[in-house]
Scaffold this motif. Structure first.
Motif, PDB file in Angstrom:
ATOM      1  N   LEU A 409      27.525  14.134   2.294  1.00  0.00           N
ATOM      2  CA  LEU A 409      26.259  14.832   2.522  1.00  0.00           C
ATOM      3  C   LEU A 409      26.016  15.169   3.984  1.00  0.00           C
ATOM      4  N   GLY A 410      26.938  14.798   4.881  1.00  0.00           N
ATOM      5  CA  GLY A 410      26.757  15.077   6.296  1.00  0.00           C
ATOM      6  C   GLY A 410      26.934  13.824   7.130  1.00  0.00           C
ATOM      7  N   GLU A 411      27.088  14.013   8.447  1.00  0.00           N
ATOM      8  CA  GLU A 411      27.336  12.893   9.341  1.00  0.00           C
ATOM      9  C   GLU A 411      26.070  12.327   9.971  1.00  0.00           C
ATOM     10  N   ASP A 412      24.998  13.094   9.982  1.00  0.00           N
ATOM     11  CA  ASP A 412      23.772  12.657  10.649  1.00  0.00           C
ATOM     12  C   ASP A 412      22.972  11.745   9.731  1.00  0.00           C
ATOM     13  N   GLY A 628      20.613  10.361  14.478  1.00  0.00           N
ATOM     14  CA  GLY A 628      21.883  10.417  15.194  1.00  0.00           C
ATOM     15  C   GLY A 628      23.079  10.433  14.270  1.00  0.00           C
ATOM     16  N   ALA A 629      24.199  10.851  14.838  1.00  0.00           N
ATOM     17  CA  ALA A 629      25.446  10.915  14.084  1.00  0.00           C
ATOM     18  C   ALA A 629      25.965   9.509  13.819  1.00  0.00           C
ATOM     19  N   ILE A 630      26.406   9.287  12.608  1.00  0.00           N
ATOM     20  CA  ILE A 630      26.954   7.993  12.229  1.00  0.00           C
ATOM     21  C   ILE A 630      28.387   7.885  12.735  1.00  0.00           C
ATOM     22  N   ALA A 631      28.727   6.722  13.282  1.00  0.00           N
ATOM     23  CA  ALA A 631      30.099   6.446  13.715  1.00  0.00           C
ATOM     24  C   ALA A 631      30.543   5.144  13.063  1.00  0.00           C
ATOM     25  N   TYR A 632      31.723   5.139  12.493  1.00  0.00           N
ATOM     26  CA  TYR A 632      32.235   3.928  11.861  1.00  0.00           C
ATOM     27  C   TYR A 632      32.771   2.982  12.933  1.00  0.00           C
ATOM     28  N   PRO A 633      32.466   1.683  12.842  1.00  0.00           N
ATOM     29  CA  PRO A 633      32.876   0.760  13.909  1.00  0.00           C
ATOM     30  C   PRO A 633      34.375   0.477  13.945  1.00  0.00           C
ATOM     31  N   ILE A 634      35.053   0.568  12.797  1.00  0.00           N
ATOM     32  CA  ILE A 634      36.479   0.239  12.747  1.00  0.00           C
ATOM     33  C   ILE A 634      37.290   1.497  13.041  1.00  0.00           C
ATOM     34  N   LYS A 635      38.013   1.479  14.148  1.00  0.00           N
ATOM     35  CA  LYS A 635      38.845   2.625  14.542  1.00  0.00           C
ATOM     36  C   LYS A 635      40.302   2.457  14.118  1.00  0.00           C
TER      37      LYS A 635
END
Length: 668
Positions: A409-412, A628-635
């Motif tokens: 549905l989007g990143e925000d 804000g844009a969601i960022a996943y913590p595990i890279k």
């Protein structure tokens, strides 16, 4: 429910049961290679042959034959005995006689069943077929000449993992099992095919030629590589852990385990802290325990002491640290290393309330800020089952491959407040709706809006609680049950600027925020926390101590000690107990049993194995908005904790499977 007779014993079986299941209900053992309780029925090994009347006068495959009223089933007739001998004789025509050098030796279904059901000799003298080896990556070793084409690995990859990476080529005697274009199997659950393989065709590459099963001590433990709390068995020899295998627990991990949890075993012996170190003149120098304790006492910190808990800690260690700081007059304790500060006054608001087993029954699911495949691979398996049963899945966050049908549905995180009409309609019509908030959602402030969403769409109803938070740290829920958290998170600790910081395996903290503090690292690996420390006190890894762990659904589980810690390393609670004596305070226990009893007296839920009950959901805070844009913590899935980062196997997985690095074989 139909009634059948098995070897003269009449039993009643559930509707839809197979003859094989009926025989097992009657206490009869039916040999099999291709049949597996969690996979679809293939019916291609023919080992489970039985005699059934009424029916044709020939043995029939019991795994694919429905049990019907009035059947007479024979599992021990002369016809069945000869049929099974014939099947094994055919399977062994091309199977190499290399049991003495096969890693499956001692745990091989083909070996065991040949002993019990096979003939004493073969009547075939033709040349055996040979099959070239297939490269399946750094984790799975293949010797495909041994393959008996049971297709368990193929069905697991397609049905459970949802990644079509393994399949069959050609037909008849030319059939071969291989990966697509012979590329490495790269999903997070790939090595479960090692456990499924009934012969030695697929074995563990890192464990190759290391040990025989009868040489190993087997200890029951809990996986700490993520917050799922998978049940595992730790196999050790002497003071070294040689492998980690899954244990069966239908409520948690069924019988699967992630590749990270399985193969971080070699990281337990590398980069270990096995002696005390003190930083002098900017360099770490080896020292004695007494020197380190004297240096800590010389700070005269008083109550200006903080304790930071890492992601792999057991509840006993955190409780001991809390008691120590309480005796010193400090309440500066925190376990959320990366700065999250969500409300923990009601643990139902930060728990996976639906439970891992029940989420399979959800019919509409909204995932907010969670890369489930990397954060909780075994939860993703459950979500696949839900989708197979017709569930609709919507995801807010950056795109990833969920292995099932899902709509992004989007990143925000703001999308949460303006969901498309078809999503709200789906939740309005759902009988078992669920929302899952991940670490990315927590950072973006989605917890409050998710609670409001739960109230708006009635996610909590009779017999169903659809509000869920999935954590990434094995220690998180235990820490929150112990109150090992500040209202303002790490910001409160930083604002207090303590004179003494006790880091309990906390490797993700930015220690530059404490410029004037004496930083004491109590941990087991020379990782990020040790690099920033002024004093290093060597402690035990999770396999080297008994402990209590609470998974993301609030399930209390217990782990046993498998091996002893190396060198001068000690169990964490003993270090904290000795530190209490050095600082002149009493913390109320002198043994591990006393520590656990004191902890259970204060938090009774930690003494009962199983799901803890946290009560009703909290009310959503007014006006809470996610932005804000969601960022996943595990890279990097393979390198999320100090044990994994020390593992050569997982380093290679990261380099090859995630970053595309090529590795030359020895001959190249």
């Amino acid at each position: 429910m139909p009634k059948v007779t098995v070897d003269g014993q009449e039993i009643e079986v559930p509707n839809g049961a197979t003859v094989l299941q009926a025989c097992e209900l009657a206490g009869k053992e039916i040999p099999r290679f291709c049949y597996h309780e969690r996979l679809s029925i293939a019916g291609n090994c023919r080992m489970c042959l039985v005699e059934v009347k009424p029916g044709p006068p020939k043995p029939q495959a019991s795994c694919a034959l429905p049990a019907t009223e009035g059947q007479e089933i024979r599992t021990d007739s002369e016809m069945v005995k000869k049929a099974r001998e014939g099947v094994l004789e055919f399977l062994l025509i091309n199977h190499p006689l290399d049991c003495p050098i096969c890693d499956q030796g001692g745990e091989c279904d083909l070996q065991d069943q040949t002993l019990f059901y096979g003939r004493g000799a073969s009547r075939y003298h033709e040349n055996k077929r040979a099959v070239t080896e297939k490269y399946m990556g750094p984790l799975i070793k293949t010797i495909m000449t041994r393959c008996i084409h049971c297709t368990r690995c193929v069905r697991f990859s397609e049905e459970i993992a949802g990644v079509d990476e393994i399949g069959a080529l050609y037909r008849g005697e030319d059939m071969q099992i291989t990966t697509y274009l012979e590329q490495a199997a790269s999903h997070e659950l790939s090595a479960n095919v090692i456990d499924l393989c009934p012969v030695g065709a697929l074995t563990s590459r890192p464990f190759s030629f290391e040990a025989r099963p009868w040489e190993l001590k087997k200890t029951l433990s809990i996986d700490v590589s993520d917050a799922t709390g998978a049940n595992i068995r730790v196999d050790s020899r002497g003071r070294e852990v040689l492998r980690i295998l899954p244990r069966n627990n239908d409520d948690v991990n069924e019988e699967w385990i992630s590749d990270k949890g399985r193969f971080q075993a070699d990281g337990l012996i590398r980069r270990r802290l096995d002696r005390v170190w003190i930083r002098r003149g900017g360099k770490l120098e080896a020292a004695l325990w007494d020197d380190a304790f004297a240096m800590i006492a010389g700070v005269n910190a008083g109550s200006s002491v903080a304790a930071l808990a890492g992601d792999l800690l057991d509840c006993e260690t955190m409780f001991a640290a809390k008691k120590l700081l309480g005796a010193l007059g400090s309440n500066l304790i925190e376990s959320r290393q990366t700065g999250m500060a969500y409300d923990v006054s009601n643990l139902a608001g930060v728990n996976f309330n639906t439970s891992l087993a029940e989420i399979e029954n959800a019919d509409t699911i909204l995932i907010v800020g969670s890369h489930v495949r990397w954060e909780a691979p075994l939860l993703n398996v459950r979500l696949r089952k839900a989708v197979k049963r017709g569930a609709k899945v919507f995801i807010v966050g950056p795109q990833w491959d969920p292995t099932y049908a899902a709509e992004f549905l989007g990143e925000d995180a703001g999308v949460f407040h303006d969901l498309p009409s078809h999503v709200t309609e789906a939740f309005g019509q759902a009988e078992r709706p669920a929302v899952i908030v991940g670490a990315g959602g927590l950072v973006a402030g989605a917890l409050g809006p998710a609670l409001a969403f739960a109230q708006q769409h009635n996610l909590v109803r009779d017999g169903w609680n659809g509000f869920n938070v999935v954590h990434t740290a094995a220690a998180r829920m235990g820490a929150l049950m112990l109150g090992f958290a500040q209202k303002g998170g790490m910001a409160d600790i930083v604002a207090a600027q303590p004179k003494l910081v006790l880091s309990l395996g906390a490797d993700e903290v930015d220690y530059s925020q404490f410029p004037g503090a004496l930083k004491v690292y109590i941990g087991h690996h020379g990782d990020k926390g040790a690099h920033a420390a002024d004093i290093i006190l060597p402690a035990s890894a999770f396999t080297e101590k008994a402990g209590t762990y609470v998974n993301t659904e609030g399930r209390v589980q217990f782990s046993d000690k498998a091996v002893f810690a190396p060198g001068d390393a000690r169990e964490d609670w003993t270090i904290l107990r000795a530190l209490a004596d050095t600082l002149g305070v009493s913390i109320g226990f002198d043994s591990f049993d006393q520590l656990r009893a004191t902890m259970i007296a204060e938090v009774p839920a930690l003494g009962q194995e199983g799901l803890a009950h946290y009560g009703a959901l909290p009310l959503a805070p007014r006006g809470a908005r996610a932005t804000g844009a969601i960022a996943y913590p595990i890279k990097d899935f393979y390198l999320t904790n100090p044990i994994a980062r020390a593992s050569e196997t997982l380093q290679r997985c990261s380099a090859e499977l995630l970053h595309g690095q090529d590795f030359a074989e020895a001959a190249e």
